[in-house]
Enzyme design. Structure first.
Site, short mmCIF file in Angstrom:
data_model
loop_
_atom_site.label_atom_id
_atom_site.label_comp_id
_atom_site.label_asym_id
_atom_site.label_seq_id
_atom_site.Cartn_x
_atom_site.Cartn_y
_atom_site.Cartn_z
N LEU A 255 0.87 -1.18 0.00
CA LEU A 255 0.00 0.00 0.00
C LEU A 255 0.90 1.23 0.00
O LEU A 255 1.97 1.22 0.64
CB LEU A 255 -0.90 0.03 1.24
CG LEU A 255 -1.99 -1.04 1.37
CD1 LEU A 255 -2.74 -0.86 2.69
CD2 LEU A 255 -2.96 -1.00 0.21
N ASP A 256 0.50 2.28 -0.70
CA ASP A 256 1.25 3.53 -0.67
C ASP A 256 1.39 4.02 0.76
O ASP A 256 0.54 3.74 1.62
CB ASP A 256 0.53 4.62 -1.48
CG ASP A 256 0.52 4.32 -2.98
OD1 ASP A 256 1.32 3.48 -3.41
OD2 ASP A 256 -0.30 4.94 -3.68
N ARG A 257 2.44 4.79 1.02
CA ARG A 257 2.66 5.33 2.36
C ARG A 257 1.40 6.01 2.93
O ARG A 257 1.03 5.81 4.09
CB ARG A 257 3.81 6.35 2.34
CG ARG A 257 4.10 6.95 3.71
CD ARG A 257 4.86 8.27 3.59
NE ARG A 257 6.25 8.08 3.26
CZ ARG A 257 7.24 8.03 4.17
NH1 ARG A 257 6.97 8.14 5.45
NH2 ARG A 257 8.48 7.87 3.78
N ASN B 71 -0.45 2.90 -8.12
CA ASN B 71 -1.22 4.16 -8.10
C ASN B 71 -2.48 4.11 -8.97
O ASN B 71 -3.01 5.14 -9.39
CB ASN B 71 -0.36 5.35 -8.54
CG ASN B 71 0.76 5.69 -7.58
OD1 ASN B 71 1.62 6.50 -7.87
ND2 ASN B 71 0.77 5.07 -6.41
N ARG C 48 -5.57 6.17 -7.83
CA ARG C 48 -5.26 7.59 -7.82
C ARG C 48 -5.29 8.16 -9.25
O ARG C 48 -5.84 9.24 -9.49
CB ARG C 48 -3.90 7.82 -7.15
CG ARG C 48 -3.89 7.37 -5.69
CD ARG C 48 -2.49 7.32 -5.10
NE ARG C 48 -1.91 8.65 -4.98
CZ ARG C 48 -0.69 8.89 -4.50
NH1 ARG C 48 0.07 7.88 -4.11
NH2 ARG C 48 -0.24 10.12 -4.42
#
Length: 288
Positions: free
Chosen positions: A121-123, A219, A222
């Site tokens: 997972l992204d930060r 991503n 997003r």
């Protein structure tokens, strides 16, 4: 107990759990023999001794920062990661990461224990993540990811009122030299990405969407929300203009999968973060 034995063997027989799970119980100080806490798995037992297992550890385990363990067994660890915590460091830095903390966690029972990254997972994305406890399990999960994962659901707080109640976004994703992903205008130019969404709540300024991934590209959500004209709240990198939530408006809410060893269907669901619901309260101030 009625016969001489070692503590680990005794616990394996009576708890019906795997060796690693039993060693974790010992490491957390949950086992006492004749009212004395014991953490050594090879502790000798003699007839007449009383073994007691507490629901919670008597010896405090090191606290985990930005992580809650939802499930742990001999093969996998499932966690809820908070926004702001890296899944794993991109290089050999000393950054605090989920991977680093969980490695320390499993090594409390055996210094040789390791964990292996299955997905990331992204930060700034929170939610459910899974790690493997062996390279074999990691490969089994990754090689059969599409078949094993039954459901992967996110919630996204996005800018503006999303007109359609539900829809699907399909594109080919590429990466710029500055590591930003984008949708290519040419078919078959990049990695195919498919995102399904359903509107849960909406007002003039924000919409709360349930998002299901058919593919899992970097991503992906997003980029697709920016393509939709409704970037994720707080996501300046991908077009957000509204005031910051204090975090990215993206949360991995549900992960359902077939267990790599037992073939059992496992499902983990977390609550929608409260900041995602705040814009829809009657007393919420207008966005700036």
């Amino acid at each position: 107990m009625t016969e001489p034995d070692e503590l680990l063997n005794f616990l394996l027989q009576h708890l019906k759990s795997g060796r690693n799970a039993v060693k974790s119980i010992l490491g957390r100080g949950q086992v006492s023999v004749d009212q004395k806490v014991v953490t050594k798995f090879n502790e000798a037992l003699t007839p007449g001794q009383i073994v007691y297992i507490r629901k919670e550890g008597a010896v405090a385990a090191p606290s985990l920062t930005g992580i809650n363990i939802l499930h742990e067994d001999d093969d996998i660890i499932v966690i809820r990661k908070e926004a702001g915590l890296l899944s794993i460091a991109a290089d050999k830095t000393d950054d605090l990461t989920a991977y680093r903390q969980l490695t320390e966690h499993v090594r409390r029972t055996n210094p040789l224990n390791r964990i292996f990254v299955v997905h990331r997972l992204d930060r700034d994305t929170s939610g459910v993540m899974m790690f493997a406890k062996s390279e074999e399990v990691q490969q089994k999960l990754q090689n059969n990811w599409k078949e094993n994962v039954q459901d992967r659901v996110y919630v996204a707080l996005v800018e503006g009122a999303v007109a359609k109640e539900e829809g699907t976004i399909s594109s080919w994703l590429k990466e710029t030299k500055t590591l930003k992903m984008y949708s290519s205008s040419r078919p078959n130019d990049g990695q195919h990405a498919i995102t399904h969404y359903k509107r849960l709540k909406s007002n003039r300024e924000f919409s709360l969407l349930e998002v299901r991934l058919e593919t899992g590209r970097k991503n992906q959500i997003r980029v697709h929300m920016e393509d939709l004209g409704h970037p994720i709240a707080g996501d300046r990198k991908y077009g957000a203009r509204t005031r910051d939530l204090g975090r990215l408006g993206l949360h991995a809410r549900i992960l359902s999968f077939i267990h790599p060893t037992t073939d059992e269907l496992m499902s983990f669901e977390t609550d929608i973060p409260k900041p995602f619901l705040y814009p829809f309260r009657a007393d919420a101030p207008p966005s700036k």
